[in-house]
Design a protein around this motif. Structure first.
Motif, PDB file in Angstrom:
ATOM      1  N   THR A  40      -2.161 -23.423 -37.266  1.00  0.00           N
ATOM      2  CA  THR A  40      -2.977 -22.375 -37.882  1.00  0.00           C
ATOM      3  C   THR A  40      -2.475 -21.018 -37.379  1.00  0.00           C
ATOM      4  O   THR A  40      -1.931 -20.920 -36.275  1.00  0.00           O
ATOM      5  CB  THR A  40      -4.459 -22.548 -37.516  1.00  0.00           C
ATOM      6  N   PRO A  41      -2.655 -19.964 -38.147  1.00  0.00           N
ATOM      7  CA  PRO A  41      -2.173 -18.639 -37.733  1.00  0.00           C
ATOM      8  C   PRO A  41      -2.752 -18.162 -36.393  1.00  0.00           C
ATOM      9  O   PRO A  41      -2.118 -17.379 -35.700  1.00  0.00           O
ATOM     10  CB  PRO A  41      -2.607 -17.725 -38.874  1.00  0.00           C
ATOM     11  N   GLU A  42      -3.915 -18.630 -36.020  1.00  0.00           N
ATOM     12  CA  GLU A  42      -4.488 -18.238 -34.733  1.00  0.00           C
ATOM     13  C   GLU A  42      -3.688 -18.802 -33.561  1.00  0.00           C
ATOM     14  O   GLU A  42      -3.710 -18.253 -32.459  1.00  0.00           O
ATOM     15  CB  GLU A  42      -5.951 -18.706 -34.614  1.00  0.00           C
ATOM     16  N   ASP A  43      -2.966 -19.894 -33.787  1.00  0.00           N
ATOM     17  CA  ASP A  43      -2.199 -20.547 -32.724  1.00  0.00           C
ATOM     18  C   ASP A  43      -0.734 -20.118 -32.689  1.00  0.00           C
ATOM     19  O   ASP A  43       0.024 -20.605 -31.851  1.00  0.00           O
ATOM     20  CB  ASP A  43      -2.266 -22.075 -32.885  1.00  0.00           C
ATOM     21  N   TYR A  44      -0.321 -19.248 -33.590  1.00  0.00           N
ATOM     22  CA  TYR A  44       1.070 -18.799 -33.623  1.00  0.00           C
ATOM     23  C   TYR A  44       1.410 -18.000 -32.373  1.00  0.00           C
ATOM     24  O   TYR A  44       0.576 -17.283 -31.828  1.00  0.00           O
ATOM     25  CB  TYR A  44       1.346 -17.900 -34.829  1.00  0.00           C
ATOM     26  N   LEU A  50       6.584 -10.720 -35.201  1.00  0.00           N
ATOM     27  CA  LEU A  50       6.749 -11.736 -36.252  1.00  0.00           C
ATOM     28  C   LEU A  50       6.350 -13.100 -35.709  1.00  0.00           C
ATOM     29  O   LEU A  50       6.579 -13.390 -34.533  1.00  0.00           O
ATOM     30  CB  LEU A  50       8.212 -11.791 -36.710  1.00  0.00           C
ATOM     31  N   PRO A  51       5.775 -13.955 -36.545  1.00  0.00           N
ATOM     32  CA  PRO A  51       5.499 -15.313 -36.086  1.00  0.00           C
ATOM     33  C   PRO A  51       6.803 -15.986 -35.635  1.00  0.00           C
ATOM     34  O   PRO A  51       7.860 -15.755 -36.210  1.00  0.00           O
ATOM     35  CB  PRO A  51       4.934 -16.011 -37.322  1.00  0.00           C
ATOM     36  N   SER A  52       6.715 -16.788 -34.590  1.00  0.00           N
ATOM     37  CA  SER A  52       7.931 -17.391 -34.028  1.00  0.00           C
ATOM     38  C   SER A  52       8.660 -18.255 -35.051  1.00  0.00           C
ATOM     39  O   SER A  52       9.895 -18.272 -35.069  1.00  0.00           O
ATOM     40  CB  SER A  52       7.595 -18.210 -32.785  1.00  0.00           C
ATOM     41  N   TRP A  53       7.940 -18.953 -35.925  1.00  0.00           N
ATOM     42  CA  TRP A  53       8.613 -19.789 -36.918  1.00  0.00           C
ATOM     43  C   TRP A  53       9.454 -18.931 -37.854  1.00  0.00           C
ATOM     44  O   TRP A  53      10.553 -19.314 -38.249  1.00  0.00           O
ATOM     45  CB  TRP A  53       7.625 -20.646 -37.707  1.00  0.00           C
ATOM     46  N   PHE A  54       8.951 -17.757 -38.223  1.00  0.00           N
ATOM     47  CA  PHE A  54       9.696 -16.865 -39.104  1.00  0.00           C
ATOM     48  C   PHE A  54      10.889 -16.254 -38.370  1.00  0.00           C
ATOM     49  O   PHE A  54      11.990 -16.172 -38.917  1.00  0.00           O
ATOM     50  CB  PHE A  54       8.787 -15.751 -39.643  1.00  0.00           C
TER      51      PHE A  54
END
Length: 90
Positions: A40-44, A50-54
């Protein structure tokens, strides 16, 4: 028996290198984007906002692909003559 033009061997080898790079790019992008982005975005976790996955899949993946393409072109690709005689390939 007709002799195969050496330019076709070079072109086929370089095409396989290009396909290999494209497959590597897709596996890198898909694995990191969906592997790290399934929370979920709260756990990014965030890197430079930037989100780590991106960051890992799109930003770092792009930079790695640029380096790999430069290395492939510089060391594995061969300049071939395009005239009818085919020139002399070594």
């Amino acid at each position: 028996m007709k002799k195969t033009d050496l330019r076709f061997k070079v072109a086929n080898r370089e095409a396989l290198i290009g396909v290999g790079l494209a497959i590597f790019n897709f596996v890198w992008w898909f694995g990191l984007a969906y592997g790290l982005g399934d929370r979920t975005p709260e756990d990014y976790t965030y890197i430079m906002g930037l989100p780590s996955w991106f960051f890992y899949s799109c930003i770092l993946g792009f930079l790695i692909m640029v380096v790999l393409v430069i290395v492939a072109v510089k060391f594995w690709f061969t300049e071939v003559p395009l005239d009818d005689e085919g020139g002399n390939l070594e």
